[in-house]
Design a protein around this motif. Structure first.
Motif, PDB file in Angstrom:
ATOM      1  N   ASP A 172      53.764  58.851  -5.515  1.00 50.54           N
ATOM      2  CA  ASP A 172      54.017  59.862  -6.527  1.00 50.54           C
ATOM      3  C   ASP A 172      54.685  61.040  -5.814  1.00 50.54           C
ATOM      4  OD1 ASP A 172      52.750  58.339  -8.497  1.00 50.54           O
ATOM      5  OD2 ASP A 172      50.789  59.133  -7.948  1.00 50.54           O
ATOM      6  N   GLY A 173      55.960  60.908  -5.554  1.00 51.53           N
ATOM      7  CA  GLY A 173      56.681  61.925  -4.802  1.00 51.53           C
ATOM      8  C   GLY A 173      57.681  61.295  -3.860  1.00 51.53           C
ATOM      9  N   ASN A 174      58.291  62.135  -3.046  1.00 50.91           N
ATOM     10  CA  ASN A 174      59.333  61.690  -2.129  1.00 50.91           C
ATOM     11  C   ASN A 174      58.760  61.275  -0.780  1.00 50.91           C
ATOM     12  OD1 ASN A 174      61.281  62.311  -4.069  1.00 50.91           O
ATOM     13  ND2 ASN A 174      61.442  64.422  -3.361  1.00 50.91           N
ATOM     14  N   SER A 175      59.595  60.604   0.000  1.00 55.49           N
ATOM     15  CA  SER A 175      59.208  60.202   1.357  1.00 55.49           C
ATOM     16  C   SER A 175      60.290  60.621   2.333  1.00 55.49           C
ATOM     17  CB  SER A 175      58.981  58.690   1.439  1.00 55.49           C
ATOM     18  OG  SER A 175      60.182  57.988   1.159  1.00 55.49           O
ATOM     19  N   ALA A 176      59.932  60.638   3.619  1.00 55.36           N
ATOM     20  CA  ALA A 176      60.874  60.974   4.680  1.00 55.36           C
ATOM     21  C   ALA A 176      60.607  60.057   5.863  1.00 55.36           C
ATOM     22  CB  ALA A 176      60.743  62.444   5.067  1.00 55.36           C
ATOM     23  N   PHE A 177      61.442  60.178   6.889  1.00 56.27           N
ATOM     24  CA  PHE A 177      61.351  59.284   8.041  1.00 56.27           C
ATOM     25  C   PHE A 177      60.967  60.053   9.301  1.00 56.27           C
ATOM     26  CE2 PHE A 177      63.878  56.957   5.059  1.00 56.27           C
ATOM     27  CZ  PHE A 177      63.575  55.624   5.292  1.00 56.27           C
ATOM     28  N   ILE A 178      60.045  59.464  10.065  1.00 58.90           N
ATOM     29  CA  ILE A 178      59.691  59.973  11.380  1.00 58.90           C
ATOM     30  C   ILE A 178      60.638  59.338  12.388  1.00 58.90           C
ATOM     31  CG2 ILE A 178      57.877  59.909  13.146  1.00 58.90           C
ATOM     32  CD1 ILE A 178      55.854  59.988  10.805  1.00 58.90           C
ATOM     33  N   SER A 179      61.057  60.088  13.382  1.00 57.61           N
ATOM     34  CA  SER A 179      62.035  59.567  14.337  1.00 57.61           C
ATOM     35  C   SER A 179      61.386  58.853  15.526  1.00 57.61           C
ATOM     36  CB  SER A 179      62.932  60.696  14.851  1.00 57.61           C
ATOM     37  OG  SER A 179      62.174  61.667  15.560  1.00 57.61           O
ATOM     38  N   GLN A 180      60.222  59.312  15.956  1.00 53.75           N
ATOM     39  CA  GLN A 180      59.575  58.732  17.131  1.00 53.75           C
ATOM     40  C   GLN A 180      58.763  57.488  16.743  1.00 53.75           C
ATOM     41  OE1 GLN A 180      60.000  59.514  20.276  1.00 53.75           O
ATOM     42  NE2 GLN A 180      61.361  61.236  19.801  1.00 53.75           N
ATOM     43  N   PRO A 181      58.946  56.375  17.453  1.00 55.32           N
ATOM     44  CA  PRO A 181      58.259  55.136  17.072  1.00 55.32           C
ATOM     45  C   PRO A 181      56.859  55.022  17.660  1.00 55.32           C
ATOM     46  CG  PRO A 181      59.728  54.701  18.904  1.00 55.32           C
ATOM     47  CD  PRO A 181      59.912  56.161  18.555  1.00 55.32           C
ATOM     48  N   ILE A 182      56.056  54.187  17.024  1.00 59.38           N
ATOM     49  CA  ILE A 182      54.800  53.743  17.617  1.00 59.38           C
ATOM     50  C   ILE A 182      55.076  52.423  18.325  1.00 59.38           C
ATOM     51  CG2 ILE A 182      53.359  54.881  15.885  1.00 59.38           C
ATOM     52  CD1 ILE A 182      52.915  52.106  14.626  1.00 59.38           C
ATOM     53  N   LEU A 183      54.150  51.999  19.168  1.00 57.32           N
ATOM     54  CA  LEU A 183      54.285  50.738  19.891  1.00 57.32           C
ATOM     55  C   LEU A 183      53.424  49.683  19.217  1.00 57.32           C
ATOM     56  CD1 LEU A 183      53.967  52.109  23.541  1.00 57.32           C
ATOM     57  CD2 LEU A 183      56.017  51.974  22.098  1.00 57.32           C
TER      58      LEU A 183
ATOM     59  N   LEU B 279      50.432  58.806   4.680  1.00 57.44           N
ATOM     60  CA  LEU B 279      50.368  58.975   3.227  1.00 57.44           C
ATOM     61  C   LEU B 279      49.561  60.204   2.836  1.00 57.44           C
ATOM     62  CD1 LEU B 279      49.533  55.254   2.345  1.00 57.44           C
ATOM     63  CD2 LEU B 279      51.805  56.306   2.517  1.00 57.44           C
ATOM     64  N   ARG B 280      50.060  60.901   1.829  1.00 59.32           N
ATOM     65  CA  ARG B 280      49.301  62.006   1.265  1.00 59.32           C
ATOM     66  C   ARG B 280      48.290  61.450   0.255  1.00 59.32           C
ATOM     67  NH1 ARG B 280      49.877  67.401   0.635  1.00 59.32           N
ATOM     68  NH2 ARG B 280      51.987  67.426   1.486  1.00 59.32           N
ATOM     69  N   ARG B 281      47.039  61.678   0.536  1.00 63.49           N
ATOM     70  CA  ARG B 281      45.989  61.145  -0.333  1.00 63.49           C
ATOM     71  C   ARG B 281      46.119  61.734  -1.737  1.00 63.49           C
ATOM     72  NH1 ARG B 281      40.704  61.927  -2.081  1.00 63.49           N
ATOM     73  NH2 ARG B 281      39.401  60.062  -2.021  1.00 63.49           N
ATOM     74  N   GLY B 282      45.983  60.865  -2.734  1.00 61.13           N
ATOM     75  CA  GLY B 282      46.135  61.280  -4.118  1.00 61.13           C
ATOM     76  C   GLY B 282      47.547  61.129  -4.634  1.00 61.13           C
ATOM     77  N   HIS B 283      48.499  60.865  -3.732  1.00 58.76           N
ATOM     78  CA  HIS B 283      49.894  60.684  -4.126  1.00 58.76           C
ATOM     79  C   HIS B 283      50.428  59.323  -3.694  1.00 58.76           C
ATOM     80  CE1 HIS B 283      50.625  64.924  -5.357  1.00 58.76           C
ATOM     81  NE2 HIS B 283      49.613  65.143  -4.524  1.00 58.76           N
ATOM     82  N   ALA B 284      49.527  58.433  -3.279  1.00 56.77           N
ATOM     83  CA  ALA B 284      49.937  57.104  -2.828  1.00 56.77           C
ATOM     84  C   ALA B 284      48.905  56.077  -3.257  1.00 56.77           C
ATOM     85  CB  ALA B 284      50.102  57.091  -1.313  1.00 56.77           C
ATOM     86  N   ARG B 285      49.380  54.899  -3.594  1.00 51.66           N
ATOM     87  CA  ARG B 285      48.487  53.790  -3.938  1.00 51.66           C
ATOM     88  C   ARG B 285      49.202  52.492  -3.588  1.00 51.66           C
ATOM     89  NH1 ARG B 285      51.178  55.543  -8.274  1.00 51.66           N
ATOM     90  NH2 ARG B 285      51.979  54.047  -9.803  1.00 51.66           N
ATOM     91  N   TYR B 286      48.419  51.442  -3.398  1.00 51.98           N
ATOM     92  CA  TYR B 286      48.980  50.149  -3.014  1.00 51.98           C
ATOM     93  C   TYR B 286      49.141  49.251  -4.234  1.00 51.98           C
ATOM     94  CZ  TYR B 286      48.776  51.226   1.905  1.00 51.98           C
ATOM     95  OH  TYR B 286      49.016  51.799   3.127  1.00 51.98           O
ATOM     96  N   ASP B 287      50.278  48.604  -4.301  1.00 54.84           N
ATOM     97  CA  ASP B 287      50.585  47.688  -5.402  1.00 54.84           C
ATOM     98  C   ASP B 287      49.669  46.467  -5.291  1.00 54.84           C
ATOM     99  OD1 ASP B 287      51.641  45.964  -7.279  1.00 54.84           O
ATOM    100  OD2 ASP B 287      53.720  46.300  -6.701  1.00 54.84           O
ATOM    101  N   PRO B 288      48.773  46.244  -6.261  1.00 54.52           N
ATOM    102  CA  PRO B 288      47.846  45.110  -6.162  1.00 54.52           C
ATOM    103  C   PRO B 288      48.534  43.756  -6.257  1.00 54.52           C
ATOM    104  CG  PRO B 288      47.690  46.144  -8.321  1.00 54.52           C
ATOM    105  CD  PRO B 288      48.565  47.033  -7.484  1.00 54.52           C
ATOM    106  N   ARG B 289      49.773  43.740  -6.700  1.00 52.39           N
ATOM    107  CA  ARG B 289      50.503  42.476  -6.824  1.00 52.39           C
ATOM    108  C   ARG B 289      51.048  41.998  -5.486  1.00 52.39           C
ATOM    109  NH1 ARG B 289      54.647  44.606 -11.221  1.00 52.39           N
ATOM    110  NH2 ARG B 289      54.601  46.244  -9.632  1.00 52.39           N
ATOM    111  N   ARG B 290      51.090  42.892  -4.493  1.00 47.23           N
ATOM    112  CA  ARG B 290      51.593  42.529  -3.169  1.00 47.23           C
ATOM    113  C   ARG B 290      50.423  42.473  -2.202  1.00 47.23           C
ATOM    114  NH1 ARG B 290      57.005  43.188  -1.993  1.00 47.23           N
ATOM    115  NH2 ARG B 290      56.342  42.330   0.018  1.00 47.23           N
TER     116      ARG B 290
END
Length: 259
Positions: free
Chosen positions: A160-171, A140-151
């Motif tokens: 606040d902006g677009n997102s993209a996908f990383i191809s390599q997974p974590i374990l 997350l880019r700090r200042g452009h992301a926040r967590y929904d308190p209802r969830r």
């Protein structure tokens, strides 16, 4: 160059924390263990492994992650759980994406990245039933992301902006034992019951039949859990129990004791 801080939320994670930190060392700019007052050696081991420790009282998942976002000054924040590991391939891709950040040239404003996970349930990898690619919005880019308190559980990020996908997974070494699995699922079911109660939803007889059937069908058929053999069947049945029956059963008990 853009900075990345890896944040690990912890509570009694002594068995996992060192391996998690080792998978992050050398390619992120800093590692923060955001601890909710562990009773074991989590903080001691994390400090010895080179991480900075911040302790914050636990309220729920969403508020804990939001508190970390508020506390840490870094252009990018990568949330990693203690039972997760970054691979060399994942590290290379993330570092390359961030270092060549297109936002800096004003081309494509990105506020976050979704990362895939390979899930291992008590030593066995699951590739179906919703366990892969199991995308999580964690970089997350700090200042452009926040967590929904209802969830409060299975938290949701608002960007606040677009997102993209990383191809390599974590374990993700998800659950060390069946005892831990049942403890966590009971914990999640109690949260789900609280959410249902807050919405004014009350259990009806058909909930105890239709809800588990829907969850079983989703896991085992729609998400092709059957391809994982007997373990896929076992997990589909267990999730049908914990997501389709237990929350309503808890609500029923609460109604009986309410004056």
């Amino acid at each position: 160059m853009p900075t990345i801080t890896a944040v690990i939320l912890t509570k009694d994670e002594a068995n996992h924390i060192v391996h998690c930190i080792e998978s992050l060392s050398g390619w992120v700019d800093s590692i923060v263990v955001f601890d909710s007052y562990s009773h074991d050696d989590t903080c001691l081991l994390a400090r010895q492994a080179g991480a900075m420790i911040i302790q914050h009282p636990w309220e729920n998942f969403a508020s804990q992650r939001q508190a970390a976002l508020n506390a840490i000054e870094s252009e990018w924040i990568l949330f990693i759980d203690a039972d997760e590991r970054a691979t060399v391939e994942f590290a290379y891709e993330v570092r390359k994406l961030v270092d060549n950040d297109q936002v800096r040239s004003g081309i494509v404003p990105l506020a976050g990245y979704w990362l895939p996970r390979r899930n291992f349930i008590i030593g066995k990898e699951l590739r179906h039933g919703g366990y892969y690619p199991d995308y999580q919005l964690r970089l997350l880019r700090r200042g452009h992301a926040r967590y929904d308190p209802r969830r409060q559980v299975h938290e949701t990020v608002l960007l606040d902006g677009n997102s993209a996908f990383i191809s390599q997974p974590i374990l993700h070494y998800n659950y060390d034992s069946w005892k831990q699995f049942h403890q966590k699922q009971r914990f999640y079911a109690e949260y789900e019951a609280q959410i249902l109660a807050a919405r004014g939803i009350r259990p009806r007889p058909h909930n105890f039949v239709l809800q588990p059937l829907r969850e079983f069908r989703r896991r085992y058929i729609s998400l092709m859990g059957w391809k994982d053999g007997w373990r896929g069947l076992q997990l589909a049945v267990l999730y049908a129990w914990y997501y389709g029956i237990v929350p309503y059963w808890i609500l029923t008990k609460e109604r009986k004791v309410t004056p």
